[in-house]
Design a protein around this motif. Sequence first.
Motif, PDB file in Angstrom:
ATOM      1  N   LYS A  92      61.121  39.423  40.944  1.00 17.64           N
ATOM      2  CA  LYS A  92      60.963  38.166  40.549  1.00 17.64           C
ATOM      3  C   LYS A  92      60.598  37.594  42.057  1.00 17.64           C
ATOM      4  CE  LYS A  92      61.523  33.804  38.140  1.00 17.64           C
ATOM      5  NZ  LYS A  92      62.025  33.379  36.656  1.00 17.64           N
ATOM      6  N   LYS A  93      61.686  37.993  43.041  1.00 18.83           N
ATOM      7  CA  LYS A  93      61.506  37.619  43.927  1.00 18.83           C
ATOM      8  C   LYS A  93      60.307  37.323  44.792  1.00 18.83           C
ATOM      9  CE  LYS A  93      66.201  38.077  44.805  1.00 18.83           C
ATOM     10  NZ  LYS A  93      67.864  38.932  45.410  1.00 18.83           N
ATOM     11  N   ARG A  94      59.683  38.722  44.745  1.00 25.80           N
ATOM     12  CA  ARG A  94      58.204  38.661  45.713  1.00 25.80           C
ATOM     13  C   ARG A  94      57.066  38.432  45.431  1.00 25.80           C
ATOM     14  NH1 ARG A  94      61.255  43.479  45.576  1.00 25.80           N
ATOM     15  NH2 ARG A  94      59.499  44.919  44.958  1.00 25.80           N
ATOM     16  N   LEU A  95      56.495  37.552  43.800  1.00 23.65           N
ATOM     17  CA  LEU A  95      55.939  37.203  42.549  1.00 23.65           C
ATOM     18  C   LEU A  95      55.160  36.111  43.138  1.00 23.65           C
ATOM     19  CD1 LEU A  95      55.233  38.101  39.860  1.00 23.65           C
ATOM     20  CD2 LEU A  95      56.071  36.249  39.148  1.00 23.65           C
ATOM     21  N   ALA A  96      53.851  36.635  43.833  1.00 23.83           N
ATOM     22  CA  ALA A  96      52.841  35.580  44.148  1.00 23.83           C
ATOM     23  C   ALA A  96      51.671  35.792  43.170  1.00 23.83           C
ATOM     24  CB  ALA A  96      52.636  35.890  45.340  1.00 23.83           C
ATOM     25  N   PHE A  97      50.633  34.935  43.017  1.00 15.72           N
ATOM     26  CA  PHE A  97      49.446  35.037  41.862  1.00 15.72           C
ATOM     27  C   PHE A  97      48.306  35.666  42.929  1.00 15.72           C
ATOM     28  CE2 PHE A  97      47.620  31.530  44.799  1.00 15.72           C
ATOM     29  CZ  PHE A  97      46.260  31.421  44.742  1.00 15.72           C
ATOM     30  N   GLU A  98      48.113  35.595  44.685  1.00 18.32           N
ATOM     31  CA  GLU A  98      47.744  35.806  45.650  1.00 18.32           C
ATOM     32  C   GLU A  98      47.788  37.598  45.762  1.00 18.32           C
ATOM     33  OE1 GLU A  98      50.956  34.474  48.416  1.00 18.32           O
ATOM     34  OE2 GLU A  98      50.137  33.876  46.444  1.00 18.32           O
ATOM     35  N   ASN A  99      48.916  38.450  45.488  1.00 15.81           N
ATOM     36  CA  ASN A  99      49.159  39.642  45.609  1.00 15.81           C
ATOM     37  C   ASN A  99      49.370  39.842  43.776  1.00 15.81           C
ATOM     38  OD1 ASN A  99      50.176  42.140  46.139  1.00 15.81           O
ATOM     39  ND2 ASN A  99      52.082  40.879  46.755  1.00 15.81           N
ATOM     40  N   PRO A 100      48.066  40.714  43.489  1.00 14.61           N
ATOM     41  CA  PRO A 100      47.871  41.583  42.157  1.00 14.61           C
ATOM     42  C   PRO A 100      49.062  42.670  42.061  1.00 14.61           C
ATOM     43  CG  PRO A 100      45.924  41.224  43.185  1.00 14.61           C
ATOM     44  CD  PRO A 100      46.996  40.850  43.618  1.00 14.61           C
ATOM     45  N   SER A 101      49.540  43.663  42.590  1.00 15.98           N
ATOM     46  CA  SER A 101      50.525  44.224  42.909  1.00 15.98           C
ATOM     47  C   SER A 101      52.167  44.159  42.082  1.00 15.98           C
ATOM     48  CB  SER A 101      50.992  45.520  43.957  1.00 15.98           C
ATOM     49  OG  SER A 101      51.315  44.496  45.397  1.00 15.98           O
ATOM     50  N   LEU A 134      41.812  30.392  36.670  1.00 15.46           N
ATOM     51  CA  LEU A 134      41.829  31.780  36.312  1.00 15.46           C
ATOM     52  C   LEU A 134      41.732  33.140  37.453  1.00 15.46           C
ATOM     53  CD1 LEU A 134      42.825  34.188  34.349  1.00 15.46           C
ATOM     54  CD2 LEU A 134      39.831  34.554  33.397  1.00 15.46           C
ATOM     55  N   ALA A 135      43.461  32.975  38.074  1.00 20.17           N
ATOM     56  CA  ALA A 135      43.307  33.954  39.366  1.00 20.17           C
ATOM     57  C   ALA A 135      43.511  35.324  38.830  1.00 20.17           C
ATOM     58  CB  ALA A 135      44.376  33.465  39.854  1.00 20.17           C
ATOM     59  N   ASP A 136      43.779  35.518  37.636  1.00 22.65           N
ATOM     60  CA  ASP A 136      43.646  37.009  37.799  1.00 22.65           C
ATOM     61  C   ASP A 136      43.794  37.816  36.683  1.00 22.65           C
ATOM     62  OD1 ASP A 136      43.693  39.673  38.695  1.00 22.65           O
ATOM     63  OD2 ASP A 136      45.518  40.400  40.025  1.00 22.65           O
ATOM     64  N   HIS A 137      43.430  38.685  36.144  1.00 20.39           N
ATOM     65  CA  HIS A 137      43.279  39.622  35.093  1.00 20.39           C
ATOM     66  C   HIS A 137      43.621  40.757  34.937  1.00 20.39           C
ATOM     67  CE1 HIS A 137      41.936  40.637  30.285  1.00 20.39           C
ATOM     68  NE2 HIS A 137      43.506  41.284  30.741  1.00 20.39           N
ATOM     69  N   ILE A 138      45.528  40.783  34.383  1.00 18.13           N
ATOM     70  CA  ILE A 138      45.750  42.703  34.682  1.00 18.13           C
ATOM     71  C   ILE A 138      45.845  43.207  33.594  1.00 18.13           C
ATOM     72  CG2 ILE A 138      47.317  43.512  36.136  1.00 18.13           C
ATOM     73  CD1 ILE A 138      48.341  41.242  37.894  1.00 18.13           C
ATOM     74  N   ILE A 139      45.713  44.719  34.117  1.00 20.40           N
ATOM     75  CA  ILE A 139      46.198  45.191  32.589  1.00 20.40           C
ATOM     76  C   ILE A 139      46.544  46.788  33.124  1.00 20.40           C
ATOM     77  CG2 ILE A 139      44.516  47.316  31.146  1.00 20.40           C
ATOM     78  CD1 ILE A 139      41.926  46.101  31.705  1.00 20.40           C
ATOM     79  N   ILE A 140      47.596  46.593  32.696  1.00 20.81           N
ATOM     80  CA  ILE A 140      49.048  47.631  32.779  1.00 20.81           C
ATOM     81  C   ILE A 140      48.881  48.466  31.848  1.00 20.81           C
ATOM     82  CG2 ILE A 140      51.552  47.455  32.627  1.00 20.81           C
ATOM     83  CD1 ILE A 140      51.147  45.410  34.487  1.00 20.81           C
ATOM     84  N   GLY A 141      49.085  49.336  32.783  1.00 25.32           N
ATOM     85  CA  GLY A 141      49.314  50.879  32.024  1.00 25.32           C
ATOM     86  C   GLY A 141      50.550  51.596  32.709  1.00 25.32           C
ATOM     87  N   ASP A 142      50.449  53.306  32.811  1.00 22.41           N
ATOM     88  CA  ASP A 142      51.603  53.822  32.869  1.00 22.41           C
ATOM     89  C   ASP A 142      51.613  54.344  34.059  1.00 22.41           C
ATOM     90  OD1 ASP A 142      54.059  55.227  32.698  1.00 22.41           O
ATOM     91  OD2 ASP A 142      52.976  57.344  31.689  1.00 22.41           O
ATOM     92  N   ASN A 143      52.347  52.916  35.047  1.00 24.07           N
ATOM     93  CA  ASN A 143      52.574  52.881  36.260  1.00 24.07           C
ATOM     94  C   ASN A 143      51.217  52.770  37.083  1.00 24.07           C
ATOM     95  OD1 ASN A 143      55.249  53.725  37.043  1.00 24.07           O
ATOM     96  ND2 ASN A 143      55.472  55.663  37.158  1.00 24.07           N
ATOM     97  N   GLN A 144      50.519  52.278  36.470  1.00 26.74           N
ATOM     98  CA  GLN A 144      49.420  52.006  37.279  1.00 26.74           C
ATOM     99  C   GLN A 144      48.573  50.115  36.797  1.00 26.74           C
ATOM    100  OE1 GLN A 144      46.254  54.262  36.462  1.00 26.74           O
ATOM    101  NE2 GLN A 144      46.376  54.976  34.332  1.00 26.74           N
ATOM    102  N   TYR A 145      48.252  49.712  37.328  1.00 25.01           N
ATOM    103  CA  TYR A 145      47.887  48.454  37.212  1.00 25.01           C
ATOM    104  C   TYR A 145      46.277  47.993  36.981  1.00 25.01           C
ATOM    105  CZ  TYR A 145      47.429  46.719  41.590  1.00 25.01           C
ATOM    106  OH  TYR A 145      47.412  46.217  43.009  1.00 25.01           O
ATOM    107  N   TYR A 146      44.962  47.550  36.767  1.00 24.61           N
ATOM    108  CA  TYR A 146      43.756  47.292  37.357  1.00 24.61           C
ATOM    109  C   TYR A 146      44.354  45.764  37.016  1.00 24.61           C
ATOM    110  CZ  TYR A 146      38.751  47.237  36.617  1.00 24.61           C
ATOM    111  OH  TYR A 146      37.135  46.443  36.843  1.00 24.61           O
ATOM    112  N   SER A 147      43.714  45.390  37.885  1.00 25.87           N
ATOM    113  CA  SER A 147      42.787  43.534  38.460  1.00 25.87           C
ATOM    114  C   SER A 147      41.663  43.532  38.780  1.00 25.87           C
ATOM    115  CB  SER A 147      44.053  43.551  39.886  1.00 25.87           C
ATOM    116  OG  SER A 147      43.961  42.181  40.540  1.00 25.87           O
TER     117      SER A 147
END
Length: 237
Positions: A109-118, A215-228
């Motif tokens: 949470k400390k590194r949470l930033a909307f401009e950083n999808p990762s 709407l800044a992003d839509h992120i899909i969470i998979g198995d240790n990977q994501y799609y932004s």
Amino acid sequence: MTQLSNERKHLTVKQLPDSEKPYEKCQKYGPEFLSDAELLAVVFRTGTRGKTSVELAQLILAQGNQNLLNLYDYDLRRLMQIPGIGEVKAVQLKCIAEISKRIAKTTRKKRLAFENPSSIAEYYMESMRHETQERFLVCMFDGGCQFLGDFLLTIGSVNQSLVSPREVFIRVLNAKAVMIILLHNHPSGAVTPSQADVQVTERIAECGKLLQIKLADHIIIGDNQYYSFREKGLLDS
């Protein structure tokens, strides 16, 4: 097998040398020196008839994934089907899994930033990648790009009939957010967006423009990977 090794096999944890007792080993060397089975054995403290706490832990780890992911993937009922695991031990195991999720989430949470999808993906990865159903979340940010929190919108397949922009923006306006990120998981582990994912994204983005909520992003969470969608250039910058 010699008589000595046979006798050793049936020793209880209390009868083992201190160097082989998980609790004492942790005290002397630290938890990082314990195996996965020994860590679980420390939590259990006691085994069951015919099995030490370490042997019981080894039995749990031998199931399914053959590792600690069993604590995430098995529900209470499934854990209690393992010989020697009653309700108390099953609850202990599920609590360990939940604690690990929350520790990982608190750290990220400390590194949470909307401009950083990762950073967003990492924050939600452990809590979402083990889910067996799709969960659709909305993350909210204020004018200073500070994280205001999130809420669960739906459980089930993402489609326009379930994901209602009206429900999204009622909650977002009440929170006084000016920017949102959509987030959902794919239980299959793959992250390629479906046509429904694309349609929902476009619909909420258009509604957001009318209300001046980006709407800044839509992120899909998979198995240790994501799609932004943002990283792929599918949303206005």
